[in-house]
Write an enzyme that holds these catalytic residues in place. Structure first.
Site, PDB file in Angstrom:
ATOM      1  N   HIS A  29      37.114  85.024  48.086  1.00 47.02           N
ATOM      2  CA  HIS A  29      38.348  84.471  48.648  1.00 47.02           C
ATOM      3  C   HIS A  29      37.933  83.155  49.289  1.00 47.02           C
ATOM      4  CE1 HIS A  29      42.092  84.066  50.846  1.00 47.02           C
ATOM      5  NE2 HIS A  29      41.368  83.838  51.927  1.00 47.02           N
ATOM      6  N   CYS A 107      43.919  82.408  45.337  1.00 39.92           N
ATOM      7  CA  CYS A 107      43.539  81.713  46.568  1.00 39.92           C
ATOM      8  C   CYS A 107      42.619  80.527  46.290  1.00 39.92           C
ATOM      9  CB  CYS A 107      42.872  82.679  47.542  1.00 39.92           C
ATOM     10  SG  CYS A 107      41.397  83.503  46.868  1.00 39.92           S
TER      11      CYS A 107
END
EC number: 3.4.19.12
Length: 192
Positions: A29, A107
């Site tokens: 992420h 993301c």
């Protein structure tokens, strides 16, 4: 104008990287840090922004499946903090929660897009290698836990947005019922 550093914060996702990193595929992420704030993107089932903010480098705000890995300096920007607020708001229109897709809009895609706007540089390719790999193994997204797609920090943003929408609907209903019962006074003008 300030010359603010643009930092990419990268987080390991859960224990899987212990096994996949030897294959050259990590599950990461990422978020972009600027002016002491970190902006990231996550998926949810609603048609409003999936962009959210956390304290820079704070994996606890993301949830138990995340662990801070590293911060990478990407460059700097002359945009003001107010400019960045507007940029984030505009990106939120494109990066809606229900538009999240592991391969095409995740993301890391958001972090790369924001970085390109702020300092003209993409994020390192290794950060989003899973998206490429997923195109080769399409069923992979369905195998991933739901919490990997919607970080805990985004859950509170979703709850707040839904609460705001509910309050707006209640206010609209209340003012609609008030306006139908109130009689307008003849000869009065309201300045706008």
């Amino acid at each position: 104008m300030a010359n603010q550093p643009i930092i990419l914060n990268v987080y390991d996702m859960y224990w899987i990287n212990e096994y996949t990193s030897s294959l050259g595929i990590g599950v990461f992420h990422s978020g972009i840090q600027v002016y002491g704030r970190e902006f990231a993107y996550g998926g949810h089932p609603y048609p409003f922004s999936g962009v959210f903010e956390i304290s820079p480098g704070d994996s606890t705000e993301l949830g138990d499946t995340f662990k801070f890995k590293e911060a990478i300096a990407l460059g700097s920007t002359d945009f003001t903090e107010n400019d960045i607020e507007k940029i984030i708001e505009e990106l939120g229109k494109e990066y809606k929660g229900n538009a999240y897709h592991l391969m095409h809009k995740n993301c890391n895609h958001f972090s790369s897009a924001l970085s390109e706007i702020l300092c003209g540089k993409e994020i390192p390719r290794w950060v989003n290698r899973l998206a490429y790999f997923s195109t080769c193994v399409p069923f992979l997204q369905s195998c991933l836990p739901k919490e990997w797609l919607t970080p805990a920090a985004l859950q509170s943003s979703i709850s707040q947005e839904l609460q705001d929408e509910l309050e707006e609907a209640e206010d609209a209903a209340a003012s609609a019922s008030t306006s139908t019962t109130a009689m307008p006074r003849p000869g009065r003008h309201t300045k706008l």
